[in-house]
Each structure stands twice: as structure tokens, then as C-alpha cells.
Design a protein around this motif. Structure first.
Motif, mmCIF file in Angstrom:
data_model
loop_
_atom_site.group_PDB
_atom_site.id
_atom_site.type_symbol
_atom_site.label_atom_id
_atom_site.label_comp_id
_atom_site.label_asym_id
_atom_site.label_seq_id
_atom_site.Cartn_x
_atom_site.Cartn_y
_atom_site.Cartn_z
ATOM 1 N N LYS A 288 -17.341 4.395 8.872
ATOM 2 C CA LYS A 288 -16.364 3.389 9.314
ATOM 3 C C LYS A 288 -16.221 3.415 10.831
ATOM 4 O O LYS A 288 -16.169 2.361 11.486
ATOM 5 C CB LYS A 288 -15.011 3.628 8.644
ATOM 6 C CG LYS A 288 -13.976 2.567 8.945
ATOM 7 C CD LYS A 288 -12.691 2.821 8.182
ATOM 8 C CE LYS A 288 -11.659 1.732 8.497
ATOM 9 N NZ LYS A 288 -11.352 1.666 9.920
ATOM 10 N N ASP A 292 -17.064 0.375 13.390
ATOM 11 C CA ASP A 292 -16.081 -0.131 14.343
ATOM 12 C C ASP A 292 -16.638 -0.139 15.773
ATOM 13 O O ASP A 292 -16.406 -1.088 16.547
ATOM 14 C CB ASP A 292 -14.803 0.706 14.285
ATOM 15 C CG ASP A 292 -14.114 0.601 12.930
ATOM 16 O OD1 ASP A 292 -14.435 -0.349 12.182
ATOM 17 O OD2 ASP A 292 -13.274 1.470 12.613
ATOM 18 N N TYR A 307 -21.346 -1.096 7.309
ATOM 19 C CA TYR A 307 -20.318 -1.336 6.289
ATOM 20 C C TYR A 307 -20.952 -1.507 4.906
ATOM 21 O O TYR A 307 -20.370 -1.102 3.889
ATOM 22 C CB TYR A 307 -19.492 -2.571 6.657
ATOM 23 C CG TYR A 307 -18.607 -2.374 7.862
ATOM 24 C CD1 TYR A 307 -17.858 -1.205 8.023
ATOM 25 C CD2 TYR A 307 -18.500 -3.349 8.859
ATOM 26 C CE1 TYR A 307 -17.040 -1.025 9.127
ATOM 27 C CE2 TYR A 307 -17.685 -3.171 9.960
ATOM 28 C CZ TYR A 307 -16.974 -2.005 10.098
ATOM 29 O OH TYR A 307 -16.161 -1.814 11.183
ATOM 30 N N ALA A 319 -10.394 -1.781 3.405
ATOM 31 C CA ALA A 319 -10.634 -1.879 4.844
ATOM 32 C C ALA A 319 -12.100 -2.183 5.146
ATOM 33 O O ALA A 319 -12.406 -2.871 6.127
ATOM 34 C CB ALA A 319 -10.205 -0.580 5.534
ATOM 35 N N LEU A 322 -12.618 -5.830 4.616
ATOM 36 C CA LEU A 322 -11.888 -6.558 5.645
ATOM 37 C C LEU A 322 -12.650 -6.542 6.969
ATOM 38 O O LEU A 322 -12.766 -7.559 7.655
ATOM 39 C CB LEU A 322 -10.495 -5.931 5.800
ATOM 40 C CG LEU A 322 -9.444 -6.726 6.576
ATOM 41 C CD1 LEU A 322 -9.243 -8.081 5.947
ATOM 42 C CD2 LEU A 322 -8.135 -5.951 6.601
ATOM 43 N N ASN A 323 -13.201 -5.360 7.337
ATOM 44 C CA ASN A 323 -13.965 -5.259 8.587
ATOM 45 C C ASN A 323 -15.277 -6.036 8.492
ATOM 46 O O ASN A 323 -15.711 -6.662 9.470
ATOM 47 C CB ASN A 323 -14.243 -3.789 8.902
ATOM 48 C CG ASN A 323 -12.970 -3.034 9.251
ATOM 49 O OD1 ASN A 323 -11.894 -3.618 9.347
ATOM 50 N ND2 ASN A 323 -13.070 -1.732 9.434
ATOM 51 N N ALA A 344 -11.071 -8.015 -0.541
ATOM 52 C CA ALA A 344 -10.060 -7.136 0.065
ATOM 53 C C ALA A 344 -8.667 -7.439 -0.499
ATOM 54 O O ALA A 344 -7.889 -6.523 -0.808
ATOM 55 C CB ALA A 344 -10.073 -7.307 1.580
ATOM 56 N N ASN A 355 0.710 -2.030 2.599
ATOM 57 C CA ASN A 355 -0.511 -2.808 2.812
ATOM 58 C C ASN A 355 -0.219 -4.225 3.295
ATOM 59 O O ASN A 355 -1.077 -5.115 3.196
ATOM 60 C CB ASN A 355 -1.344 -2.868 1.530
ATOM 61 C CG ASN A 355 -0.587 -3.502 0.366
ATOM 62 O OD1 ASN A 355 0.385 -4.209 0.562
ATOM 63 N ND2 ASN A 355 -1.055 -3.246 -0.843
ATOM 64 N N ALA A 358 -2.583 -5.323 6.239
ATOM 65 C CA ALA A 358 -3.955 -5.594 5.793
ATOM 66 C C ALA A 358 -4.024 -6.910 5.024
ATOM 67 O O ALA A 358 -4.970 -7.692 5.183
ATOM 68 C CB ALA A 358 -4.457 -4.445 4.919
ATOM 69 N N ARG A 361 -3.977 -9.761 7.552
ATOM 70 C CA ARG A 361 -5.268 -9.937 8.241
ATOM 71 C C ARG A 361 -6.302 -10.576 7.315
ATOM 72 O O ARG A 361 -7.087 -11.431 7.734
ATOM 73 C CB ARG A 361 -5.755 -8.578 8.751
ATOM 74 C CG ARG A 361 -4.954 -8.036 9.922
ATOM 75 C CD ARG A 361 -5.673 -6.875 10.588
ATOM 76 N NE ARG A 361 -5.856 -5.755 9.678
ATOM 77 C CZ ARG A 361 -4.956 -4.791 9.460
ATOM 78 N NH1 ARG A 361 -3.779 -4.859 10.087
ATOM 79 N NH2 ARG A 361 -5.213 -3.790 8.637
#
Length: 417
Positions: A288, A292, A307, A319, A322-323, A344, A355, A358, A361
Motif C-alpha cells: 500500500k 501511494d 494495488y 482502502a 478506493l486508491n 469499496a 468509515n 472513506a 471519498r
């Protein structure tokens, strides 16, 4: 969380109802249609259309066609009359609950019936294949036995004929030998009075054919002894298929084996890839952080690959989806961004305070992807959901107001669409 489809259309005749549901860019293979006498559901993630029908229909004659960006469902009516509405009102929650229970029970019975029918069909096909194989093997065994009998009879006849010839030869040689011995006992044989094996002046009755046969037999070379018995080693090329090569179609078999190998490689690809990783590369935290860092430096494709590997190790961490959705937005992979954001949101359940950020987002990223696909109504739903979670976010308020303005402008002036 599924998005309810509201921009559907329907028409009717006295005997049939037609319902058109837009696919909104979804793939045809991802569309799931469920229909009963009282209920219709069209599901293509993240969208959902369901209808609790106003009157019962004939499900056995119902059809659904998927293509050209729309699902068209044809529902024949049980009674020839015009419906006042397509669906019953959702305020009647008790009736909707009963309909759901009946639909679930009917669907389970239908699945069980289809499963039994499939098992019976497979059983019948296996039985037929087994009977056919046994019949072919029986015919082949009969042909081989008949061939062996023919060869055995021919060899026996040849052996009998050879034995008779040998016996006749022995009798002829014995007769000639007795004739010559009888002549020698009566007269002294000299070159002057010997002619063709008989004495001149001696009347001995000997058939001329015996002399000719004796001469021809004496001129023949001796036959060789029978060959010794031995074993001949025979080896066969190993084959995957049990049938003989002369009965098989080699190109089709090779194509089938290639497809099986491709399937095995596809199934084992993840396992092989994970086995090749180093110990630190199997750490979700390490992967992760690396993803990032790739995102921060602008290496969005590299971040997606990292990912992907992390999701293969654990598919239950929201996460990561989401990323990856953020990376797909940067790469303009809008449909993939919608799928990752929806995944997600599914993992971020139940909705709790921990949460909330998250979920906000994920809603914003999915709404952004919808808006870039010019699906502003769906995007507005996601932005409003994010505002419900974070109502004091000024950026969210500004973006939501801008989307509302676009929808209003489009509604008042369709030519700008």
C-alpha cells in the motif's frame, strides 16, 4: 449500495407489456434479469431496476432482449385489459414484503428444478456415451476375434497341406529306394547295362513319374529348419486420449489440450505470481505504501499494478479499491473507477462513524466518474450522498451545485445535450 434506475420507459397493449431499461454503459455480459409472475428485476452493477407489477403476467412466455444499450422486456398479460399503472405503490409495504417472499420461494424452486433437469440430462448423456463406447468395444472385439479365426484357419490349412506333401514325398522316396534295391539284388549293375536307374533286359515295372519326381526332388535344396521362438518388443507412443490414433482427429485434440493448458495457467497465474514474491513484498502495508508513493510521483499505471497485487493477497480491504479507483480516474478508466468505488462502498458496511470519511471519498470518486461520462443524474446522487456524510464541506457543496446547474440547463435546453 445499488443505484435505482428511474429513467425507464414502458408501453402496453391489451395483451402485452413492454419495458425498456437503459444500460448506462454496462456490459451485456454483466446484466442479470429475474422475472416472475408478479416481479421483475434487472441488475447490472451498480444499477438496479425492480418492479412489483400491477397485475400478474405469464412468466413462461416472457422474454428479455439485451443489446444496443438497452434491455427490452416483453411480459404477456394473463388478462386482456389495460393497466392503470406499471407497478403497485411502494407505500404498500406489507404487500411488497409478501411479493418478495413469494418471488424468492418461486425462484428457489425454479433453480432446484433446473438443477435436477441438468443433472438428469448429464446422467442421460453419460449413460448414452457409456453404452455407445461399450457397443463400439464389443464390435471391435468381435472384428478382432473374427480376424484371428480367419488367420488361424488359413494357417491350419497351410500346415495340413504341407504335412500331406511331406508325407507324399516320403512315400515316393521309399518306393524308389525299394525298386533300386530289388534290381541290385538280381544283376550286377554296370555302366553299359544301366539306364535311368533300371537294368537293361530286366523287366521291372516302375512308373516313369516316380523317376522324374525323384530327380526333381534330388535337385531341390534342403529346406531350412524352423525358426526359433522369440519375443519382439513393441512400444507405443503415449497418448492423452484413450482412443486409437486412427480413430481420432488430431487437430481437434491438440486444440482441446491447448485450451485446457491455457485454463490451468490462468487459474494458477495468481498462485505462481505470489510464490515469486519476496517476503517483504507479501506485506499489505508495504504494498500500500509503495502504491501511494507511485501515485504521488504520477506513476498511476505502476500504482494500479501494485494495488492489483495487494488485492490478490486480500480482497476485503476497501482502502485498496478506493486508491485504485483514484488511479483509474487519473488514467481516464472511468468504468473501472466506478466498479472499484462501488466495491469499496460494498465493503464499507455497515455505515458507522469510523468509515464515514472513506464512504464520502468513494461516493465522490464514483460521482466524478459518472459526471465525466456525462451521466450527471447518477453523479448528483453520489455527491448528495457524500454531502449527507460531510455537510460542511464547501468544495462538495460547490461541486454539487455545479452539477445541479448542468442538469437544469440540460433539462431547459435539450439541444445543448
Amino acid at each position: 449500495m445499488s443505484l435505482l434506475v428511474t429513467d425507464y420507459s414502458w408501453t402496453q397493449t391489451d395483451s402485452t407489456v413492454y419495458i425498456s431499461v437503459p444500460l448506462k454503459g454496462a456490459k451485456v455480459g454483466n446484466v442479470d434479469v429475474l422475472s416472475t409472475d408478479e416481479y421483475l428485476k434487472v441488475h447490472y452493477p451498480p444499477y438496479l431496476f425492480e418492479a412489483f407489477l400491477f397485475e400478474p403476467v405469464d412468466d413462461a412466455r416472457s422474454t428479455a432482449k439485451v443489446g444496443n444499450g438497452v434491455v427490452v422486456v416483453r411480459l404477456p398479460k394473463r388478462t386482456n385489459k389495460v393497466w392503470e399503472h406499471l407497478m403497485i405503490t411502494r407505500n404498500n409495504k406489507e404487500k411488497i414484503k409478501k411479493v418478495r417472499e413469494r418471488v424468492l420461494l418461486q425462484y428457489q424452486k425454479k433453480l432446484q428444478s433446473e438443477s435436477r433437469s441438468l443433472e438428469e440430462k448429464q446422467h442421460a448423456e453419460k449413460k448414452y456415451a457409456l453404452e455407445t463406447i461399450m457397443k463400439l468395444e464389443k464390435e471391435e472385439n468381435y472384428r478382432i476375434h473374427r480376424m484371428k479365426d480367419t488367420v488361424r484357419e488359413k494357417a491350419t490349412a497351410e500346415l495340413t497341406e504341407w504335412q500331406l506333401k511331406q508325407k507324399q514325398k516320403a512315400e515316393d522316396a521309399q518306393l524308389i529306394f525299394q525298386c533300386q534295391r530289388h534290381d541290385q539284388n538280381k544283376l550286377k549293375v554296370t555302366p553299359e547295362n544301366q539306364e535311368d536307374g533300371c537294368l537293361v533286359g530286366q523287366k521291372v515295372k516302375v512308373d516313369p513319374k516316380y523317376n522324374n519326381e525323384a530327380k526333381s526332388k534330388n535337385n531341390q535344396p534342403d529346406l531350412p529348419l524352423p525358426r526359433l521362438v522369440g519375443n519382439i518388443q513393441v512400444t507405443f507412443t503415449p497418448r492423452v486420449f484413450p482412443t486409437a490414433l486412427r480413430e481420432s482427429s488430431l487437430p481437434e485434440e491438440e486444440e482441446w489440450l491447448k485450451k485446457q493448458a491455457d485454463v490451468r495457467r490462468a487459474v494458477n497465474a495468481d498462485v505462481v505470481e505470489l510464490k515469486d514474491l519476496k517476503e517483504k513484498e507479501r506485506s499489505l502495508d508495504w504494498l500500500k505504501d509503495k502504491g501511494d508513493k507511485c501515485f504521488v510521483t504520477g506513476d498511476y499505471l505502476g500504482a494500479v499494478n501494485v494495488y492489483n497485487l495487494a488485492i490478490k493477497l486480500n480482497r476485503k480491504i476497501p482502502a485498496l479499491y478506493l486508491n485504485r479507483a483514484a488511479c483509474h480516474l487519473k488514467l481516464r478508466n472511468l468504468h473501472k473507477a466506478i466498479e472499484d468505488s462501488s466495491q469499496a462502498l460494498d465493503l464499507l458496511t455497515p455505515p458507522v462513524a469510523a468509515n464515514a470519511g472513506a464512504r464520502a471519498r468513494a461516493s465522490v470518486r464514483r460521482g466524478s466518474a459518472f459526471c465525466q461520462l456525462q451521466l450527471y443524474a447518477e453523479g448528483l446522487q453520489d455527491y448528495e450522498a457524500a454531502l449527507t456524510i460531510d455537510p460542511h464541506n464547501e468544495a462538495l457543496q460547490t461541486d454539487t451545485q455545479r452539477i445541479r446547474a448542468i442538469i437544469h440547463a440540460t433539462a431547459t435546453n435539450p439541444e445543448t445535450q
